[in-house]
Every structure is written in structure tokens, then in C-alpha cells.
Write a protein that holds these residues in place. Structure first.
Motif, short mmCIF file in Angstrom:
data_model
loop_
_atom_site.label_atom_id
_atom_site.label_comp_id
_atom_site.label_asym_id
_atom_site.label_seq_id
_atom_site.Cartn_x
_atom_site.Cartn_y
_atom_site.Cartn_z
N ARG A 36 78.30 -2.37 14.40
CA ARG A 36 78.25 -0.91 14.54
C ARG A 36 78.76 -0.48 15.92
O ARG A 36 79.47 0.53 16.05
CB ARG A 36 76.84 -0.41 14.31
CG ARG A 36 76.37 -0.61 12.87
CD ARG A 36 74.89 -0.29 12.71
NE ARG A 36 74.43 -0.63 11.36
CZ ARG A 36 73.16 -0.55 10.97
NH1 ARG A 36 72.23 -0.11 11.80
NH2 ARG A 36 72.83 -0.90 9.74
N LYS A 65 80.95 6.53 8.25
CA LYS A 65 79.51 6.75 8.35
C LYS A 65 79.02 6.60 9.78
O LYS A 65 78.33 7.48 10.32
CB LYS A 65 78.78 5.77 7.43
CG LYS A 65 77.26 5.76 7.62
CD LYS A 65 76.63 4.68 6.76
CE LYS A 65 75.13 4.56 7.02
NZ LYS A 65 74.50 3.51 6.19
N TRP A 66 79.38 5.49 10.44
CA TRP A 66 78.85 5.24 11.78
C TRP A 66 79.55 6.10 12.82
O TRP A 66 78.95 6.44 13.86
CB TRP A 66 78.94 3.76 12.11
CG TRP A 66 78.10 2.95 11.19
CD1 TRP A 66 78.49 2.08 10.24
CD2 TRP A 66 76.66 3.02 11.09
NE1 TRP A 66 77.42 1.59 9.55
CE2 TRP A 66 76.27 2.14 10.05
CE3 TRP A 66 75.67 3.72 11.77
CZ2 TRP A 66 74.95 1.95 9.68
CZ3 TRP A 66 74.35 3.55 11.40
CH2 TRP A 66 74.00 2.67 10.38
N ASN A 68 80.40 9.28 12.26
CA ASN A 68 79.74 10.57 12.14
C ASN A 68 78.29 10.52 12.63
O ASN A 68 77.81 11.47 13.26
CB ASN A 68 79.79 11.05 10.69
CG ASN A 68 81.20 11.35 10.24
OD1 ASN A 68 82.05 11.72 11.06
ND2 ASN A 68 81.48 11.19 8.95
N ARG A 69 77.60 9.41 12.35
CA ARG A 69 76.22 9.28 12.82
C ARG A 69 76.18 9.30 14.35
O ARG A 69 75.30 9.91 14.95
CB ARG A 69 75.61 7.99 12.28
CG ARG A 69 75.25 8.03 10.79
CD ARG A 69 73.82 8.44 10.55
NE ARG A 69 72.89 7.43 11.00
CZ ARG A 69 72.42 6.45 10.22
NH1 ARG A 69 72.81 6.35 8.96
NH2 ARG A 69 71.55 5.58 10.69
N ARG A 72 76.73 12.79 15.76
CA ARG A 72 75.58 13.70 15.61
C ARG A 72 74.39 13.29 16.47
O ARG A 72 73.72 14.13 17.07
CB ARG A 72 75.13 13.75 14.15
CG ARG A 72 76.11 14.41 13.20
CD ARG A 72 75.45 14.72 11.87
NE ARG A 72 74.83 13.55 11.28
CZ ARG A 72 75.44 12.74 10.41
NH1 ARG A 72 76.69 12.99 10.07
NH2 ARG A 72 74.82 11.69 9.92
N GLU A 73 74.12 11.96 16.56
CA GLU A 73 72.86 11.51 17.13
C GLU A 73 73.01 10.57 18.31
O GLU A 73 72.00 10.13 18.87
CB GLU A 73 72.03 10.82 16.04
CG GLU A 73 71.83 11.67 14.81
CD GLU A 73 71.21 10.89 13.66
OE1 GLU A 73 70.35 10.03 13.95
OE2 GLU A 73 71.57 11.13 12.50
N GLY A 77 71.63 7.16 16.53
CA GLY A 77 72.17 7.22 15.18
C GLY A 77 72.65 5.90 14.64
O GLY A 77 72.93 5.78 13.44
N ASP A 80 68.92 1.86 11.82
CA ASP A 80 68.68 2.10 10.40
C ASP A 80 67.66 3.21 10.22
O ASP A 80 66.67 3.31 10.95
CB ASP A 80 68.15 0.82 9.73
CG ASP A 80 69.23 -0.24 9.61
OD1 ASP A 80 70.38 0.13 9.34
OD2 ASP A 80 68.91 -1.43 9.78
N ARG A 81 67.89 4.06 9.22
CA ARG A 81 66.94 5.13 8.92
C ARG A 81 65.81 4.60 8.05
O ARG A 81 66.01 3.65 7.28
CB ARG A 81 67.64 6.27 8.17
CG ARG A 81 68.76 6.95 8.95
CD ARG A 81 69.19 8.20 8.21
NE ARG A 81 70.36 8.81 8.80
CZ ARG A 81 70.35 9.55 9.91
NH1 ARG A 81 69.20 9.72 10.54
NH2 ARG A 81 71.45 10.08 10.37
#
Length: 381
Positions: A36, A65-66, A68-69, A72-73, A77, A80-81
């Protein structure tokens, strides 16, 4: 070239974020977090999702995905959620860490790994190690094994000097007596192990092809544990890509000469060497198979050889301008592409071998007349 579709979101890193991501990307004990981090670092270089996915051997949606995560965060981000239902107590990186330790011989004087010994080796708590060994399940027919109470039956038997029942070993690979070959494999480290793994990749490509190649098969061929592979590569695509890249010469290692002709001959000879690599049969075998293998080979050759060769030819042309050997208007990317394009055309349509005479012909009769200063061309007439 005009890009299609919506451009990817731009990623900008602060000094602290850059330092943390580089540290994560180099952490062999946490392969998921490392991947990641590599994704975000590549995004920060301004590269598109498709290019990053090809290089890392992953799906384009995962890169998106990573990216954009992180946008945002931030660094948070990349974790893992929580999932619906009971949250997992142990993440995949810790499981991989325990598996990697358990695949090695147990401490000196011990018959098998205990939870306490694995906890000390991995830096995890004994309770975490116990949960991993009980709940990791099977993989390729083997388990990490778990302890029952303060001392397992096998450990009690070993302490008393009695025989250990085969069914009570816990399934830990390191608990079995190592053969001389396994002892040798266990002692290999660093570059020696990496070279053995890459040779095993090419042996497997020759034997079963790209589509049927597996991490397990490569590990067996290299006489090492599968965990040794997963510590370095997240999947077979990344492993094969690294092996192919390692087998190719790099134009960046070519030392600049005293003239533009010397530079052109040396760089084109490096490109020829890539075509004639001792593992060139493996390259062609992968390309002959339907599926993602062809794109993988093309991406590796482009990244390792073709693109650097063109960049270095362009740099050689610019040095030639400074020396008065090259017409300034000829020092362009289009002209730099001519020599490599001629080699590829010759190999694909005329004959597979590229002789020294042909290299000299390309340089002396095609490229040099194109780049010669205008005053020299007039005097030549």
C-alpha cells in the motif's frame, strides 16, 4: 499520446508522510502495508493507476482504492477498516510474521516452536501468537499448530526423553528433522537466496509456463519456504516481473563514451543483449501464452530496457550538441527512437540475431546522417 478517461487524483506528500511511507515500503515483515505504501509513493510521482498496477502486478481498482483512501484520510486511510460482525483480532501482516518465524528451525536445543519462543522472535504477545496458531487454519496442507495448556504433549515427551508421537507435532514445518538440502537452503540469505529464487522462477517457466506457475512451485524448486517468497513479493506477478527485470541488462550501466557514435553503439548493443538474454526463451514463452503474461513482459522490457535506452540516447545526442557533433534540432525524442526502432523491426521481421555489422550500419548509415550538423552535411557534398 492523449490519455483517455478521467485523470487520477494528484497525490502530494509532506516530509513526514514521505518518510513514513518509505519506511513502510521497505518493511519486509509487513508485506501488505508495504504494498500500500508503494502504491501511494508511485501515485505521488504523478503516475497513472494503470501504469502502477502493471508495475506492481495488481489490479487497477486496488491502486485507485488506496490512492483515494490516502487522499481522503492520509496515512490512517491505509489501515484496514473494521468489517461487519466480530472484528478480526489479528491482521494479515502479523499472521505472515508468525508464519515466517515458524518456517525457520526452532531455537537451539528446542524440538519445536512454542508460543513463548515465537512471541520473542516476532515481537508479538504470547496471547496473539497463540490465537494466530490456533486460528490461522491450513495453507497448502500445513498449519502453524497451537499449544494446549502450559506445555504440549510433544514438549512433555521431549523433556522426559520419550518418543514424540507423529500426530502430536502440531504440523509446524520446523519441527521436522531437516534434510541436508534444507539445512543449506535455511542458511542462504540476501542476494544468494534471491538469485536461487529467480533461477527457480525461470526453471518453472520452462517446465510449466506462466499460467501454471505458482509461488509454491517456485519455493520447492528453490528449496526454500514459501514464506521467504511472500516476505519479498505479494504475488507471483510481482515475483516474475522482478525475475525478468533482473535477467535484463540495464542501459543505465553503460558508461558514456568520447563521441556520440560510441554512445550510440554501446546503448544499442545493450538493447541487443536484452534480446539475446540467456533467459530470452522464457520471455518468448510467456508472451506466447494468452492472458496477462504478455502485458507483464512488455511492461518489464519497456521499464528496464527500452525507455531507459531511449532516454540515454537522447542524453547522448544532447552531449553531442555541446561537442558540436550533433545538429541542435536533431536532439529530440523522435530521433532518439530511431535506433531502437530499427533493432526491434530487424529482429521481428528480418532475422532474430543482430550482428555487430548491423549495429554499425544503423549508426553510420541511418542515425549519424540524420543528426550531423548542417555545416558538416554541406561540406560532405
Amino acid at each position: 499520446m492523449v490519455r483517455r478517461g478521467r485523470p487520477s487524483a494528484e497525490v502530494t506528500l509532506g516530509p513526514l508522510e514521505l518518510r513514513e511511507l518509505r519506511a513502510r515500503a521497505g518493511d519486509a515483515d509487513r508485506p501488505i502495508a508495504a504494498q500500500r505504501a508503494r502504491i501511494v509513493l508511485a501515485c505521488a510521482e504523478g503516475r497513472e493507476n494503470t501504469e502502477i498496477a502493471e508495475e506492481l502486478g495488481i489490479d487497477r481498482d486496488a491502486v485507485s482504492k488506496w490512492r483515494n483512501r490516502f487522499m481522503r484520510e492520509g496515512l490512517d486511510g491505509l489501515s484496514d477498516r473494521p468489517r461487519p460482525g466480530r472484528p478480526p483480532e489479528i491482521d494479515a501482516d502479523r499472521v505472515a510474521r508468525v508464519r515466517a518465524a515458524a518456517s525457520q528451525p526452532p531455537p537451539e536445543g528446542a524440538v519445536r516452536w512454542t508460543d513463548a519462543a515465537l512471541a520473542e522472535r516476532t515481537g508479538l504477545s504470547r496471547a496473539s501468537v497463540g490465537r494466530i496458531r490456533r486460528g490461522a487454519g491450513s495453507e497448502s496442507g500445513s498449519q502453524l499448530g497451537s499449544e494446549s495448556g502450559s506445555q504440549s504433549a510433544s514438549e512433555s515427551a521431549a523433556a522426559s526423553g520419550s518418543a514424540v508421537p507423529a500426530a502430536d507435532t502440531g504440523g509446524v514445518p520446523a519441527a521436522q528433522p531437516a534434510s541436508p538440502e534444507e539445512d543449506v537452503a535455511a542458511r542462504r540469505r540476501g542476494e544468494q537466496l534471491r538469485s536461487a529464487i529467480f533461477e527457480a522462477v525461470f526453471a518453472q517457466l520452462d517446465a510449466v509456463g506462466y499460467s501454471r506457475l505458482t509461488m509454491e512451485g517456485v519455493a520447492a524448486q528453490a528449496r526454500t519456504g514459501k514464506t521467504a517468497l511472500y516476505r519479498r513479493w505479494p504475488n507471483k506477478e510481482a515475483l516474475v516481473a522482478d525475475a525478468l527485470q533482473d535477467a535484463l541488462p540495464s542501459p543505465t550501466e553503460v558508461t558514456p563514451g568520447q563521441s556520440v557514435r560510441e554512445d550510440l553503439l554501446a546503448l544499442l548493443a545493450c538493447m541487443r543483449e536484452a534480446f539475446e538474454s540467456k533467459h530470452s526463451a522464457a520471455f518468448h514463452a510467456i508472451q506466447a501464452e494468452p492472458g496477462p503474461g504478455t502485458d507483464l513482459v512488455r511492461a518489464v522490457v519497456r521499464r528496464r530496457v527500452s525507455d531507459p535506452c531511449r532516454r540515454m540516447i537522447l542524453a547522448a545526442l544532447r552531449r553531442g550538441v555541446d561537442r558540436g557533433e550533433v545538429e541542435p534540432r536533431a536532439a529530440t525524442a523522435e530521433v532518439a527512437n530511431v535506433g531502437p526502432a530499427m533493432l526491434i523491426y530487424h529482429r521481428l521481421t528480418v532475422r532474430p540475431d543482430i550482428t555487430d555489422e548491423y549495429l554499425a550500419t544503423v549508426v553510420d548509415e541511418i542515425v549519424l546522417p540524420m543528426i550531423r550538423p548542417v555545416t558538416d552535411q554541406k561540406s560532405a557534398r
